[in-house]
Design a protein around this motif. Structure first.
Motif, mmCIF file in Angstrom:
data_model
loop_
_atom_site.group_PDB
_atom_site.id
_atom_site.type_symbol
_atom_site.label_atom_id
_atom_site.label_comp_id
_atom_site.label_asym_id
_atom_site.label_seq_id
_atom_site.Cartn_x
_atom_site.Cartn_y
_atom_site.Cartn_z
ATOM 1 N N TRP A 1 0.886 -1.082 0.340
ATOM 2 C CA TRP A 1 0.237 -0.205 -0.020
ATOM 3 C C TRP A 1 0.916 1.229 0.150
ATOM 4 C CZ3 TRP A 1 -4.523 0.828 -0.821
ATOM 5 C CH2 TRP A 1 -5.883 1.948 -0.871
ATOM 6 N N HIS B 1 0.116 1.736 -8.284
ATOM 7 C CA HIS B 1 -0.557 0.863 -8.519
ATOM 8 C C HIS B 1 -1.417 -0.528 -7.742
ATOM 9 C CE1 HIS B 1 -1.312 3.584 -12.565
ATOM 10 N NE2 HIS B 1 0.433 3.207 -12.215
ATOM 11 N N ALA B 2 -2.887 -0.189 -7.062
ATOM 12 C CA ALA B 2 -3.554 -1.291 -6.546
ATOM 13 C C ALA B 2 -3.102 -2.838 -7.149
ATOM 14 C CB ALA B 2 -4.864 -1.053 -6.632
ATOM 15 N N ASN C 1 -1.431 5.964 -6.490
ATOM 16 C CA ASN C 1 -2.726 4.861 -5.898
ATOM 17 C C ASN C 1 -3.364 6.252 -5.505
ATOM 18 O OD1 ASN C 1 -4.484 3.870 -3.777
ATOM 19 N ND2 ASN C 1 -3.241 1.515 -3.954
#
Length: 167
Positions: free
Chosen positions: A79, A84-85, A138
Motif C-alpha cells: 500500500w 498502483h493497486a 494510487n
C-alpha cells in the motif's frame, strides 16, 4: 543484434549484483533460461513504515534494454501512493525517455540508458521511504496518507506482516 547486446548487459548486471550484493534488495532470474524476467525482493527501508517488510516484485526487461526501461510490478501486496493497486510501480526513472506529455517530469528524471538494475531498485527503495505526492499512482493510498494517517499506517503494517508471512 539489439537483443544480444541487452542480454549480455543484463547478464553482466546480474553477475555484478551476485558478486557485490547491495543492501536493501536481492535479485535473480525467475527462470534461468530467460534473462529478461527478474525476481526481486525489496526489503522495507529502515525507520520507515515499510521497515521489516520483504516485498516480492518482478522486473520485466524489454529486448531494447537499456534504450527502453523495464516494467516493475510488486507481486506482494503493498500500500503506497506511487504503486498502483495492481502492483505496478510508478516512478520517474521507469518512464519512457524524453519529454513528459503532461509536464510533471523533466527528461533527466525519466529513463536514461545509464540506469542499471541497482539504480532502479535503489530508487524504488527511496520511493518507499519518501513518496511523491505530486502524481500518485494510487490515489486512494495518497488520500488516506494525507487525510487519515493512522489508518494508512495500519494498512501498511498489515502489508508488512503479510510480506513476512509469505517469505
Amino acid at each position: 543484434m539489439v537483443e544480444l547486446q541487452s542480454s549480455l548487459l543484463l547478464k553482466k548486471q546480474l553477475a555484478e549484483l551476485r558478486r557485490s550484493p547491495v543492501d536493501g534488495f536481492s535479485a535473480g532470474l525467475v527462470d534461468d533460461d530467460n534473462i529478461y524476467k527478474w525476481e526481486v525482493l525489496v526489503m522495507g527501508p529502515p525507520d520507515t513504515l515499510y521497515d521489516g517488510g520483504f516485498f516480492k516484485a518482478i522486473l520485466d526487461f524489454p529486448k531494447e534494454y537499456p534504450q527502453s526501461p523495464p516494467k516493475m510490478k510488486f507481486v506482494s501486496e503493498i500500500w503506497h501512493p506511487n504503486i498502483h493497486a495492481d502492483g505496478n510501480v510508478c516512478i520517474s526513472i521507469l518512464h519512457e525517455p524524453g519529454d513528459d506529455r503532461w509536464g510533471y517530469e523533466k527528461p533527466e528524471e525519466r529513463w536514461l540508458p545509464v540506469h542499471t538494475v541497482e539504480t532502479i531498485l535503489l530508487s524504488v527503495i527511496s520511493m518507499l521511504a519518501d513518496p511523491n505526492f505530486e502524481s500518485p499512482a494510487n490515489v486512494d493510498a495518497a488520500k488516506m496518507q494525507r487525510e487519515n494517517l493512522p489508518e494508512f499506517k495500519k494498512r501498511v503494517a498489515q502489508c508488512v506482516r503479510k510480506s513476512q508471512e509469505d517469505c
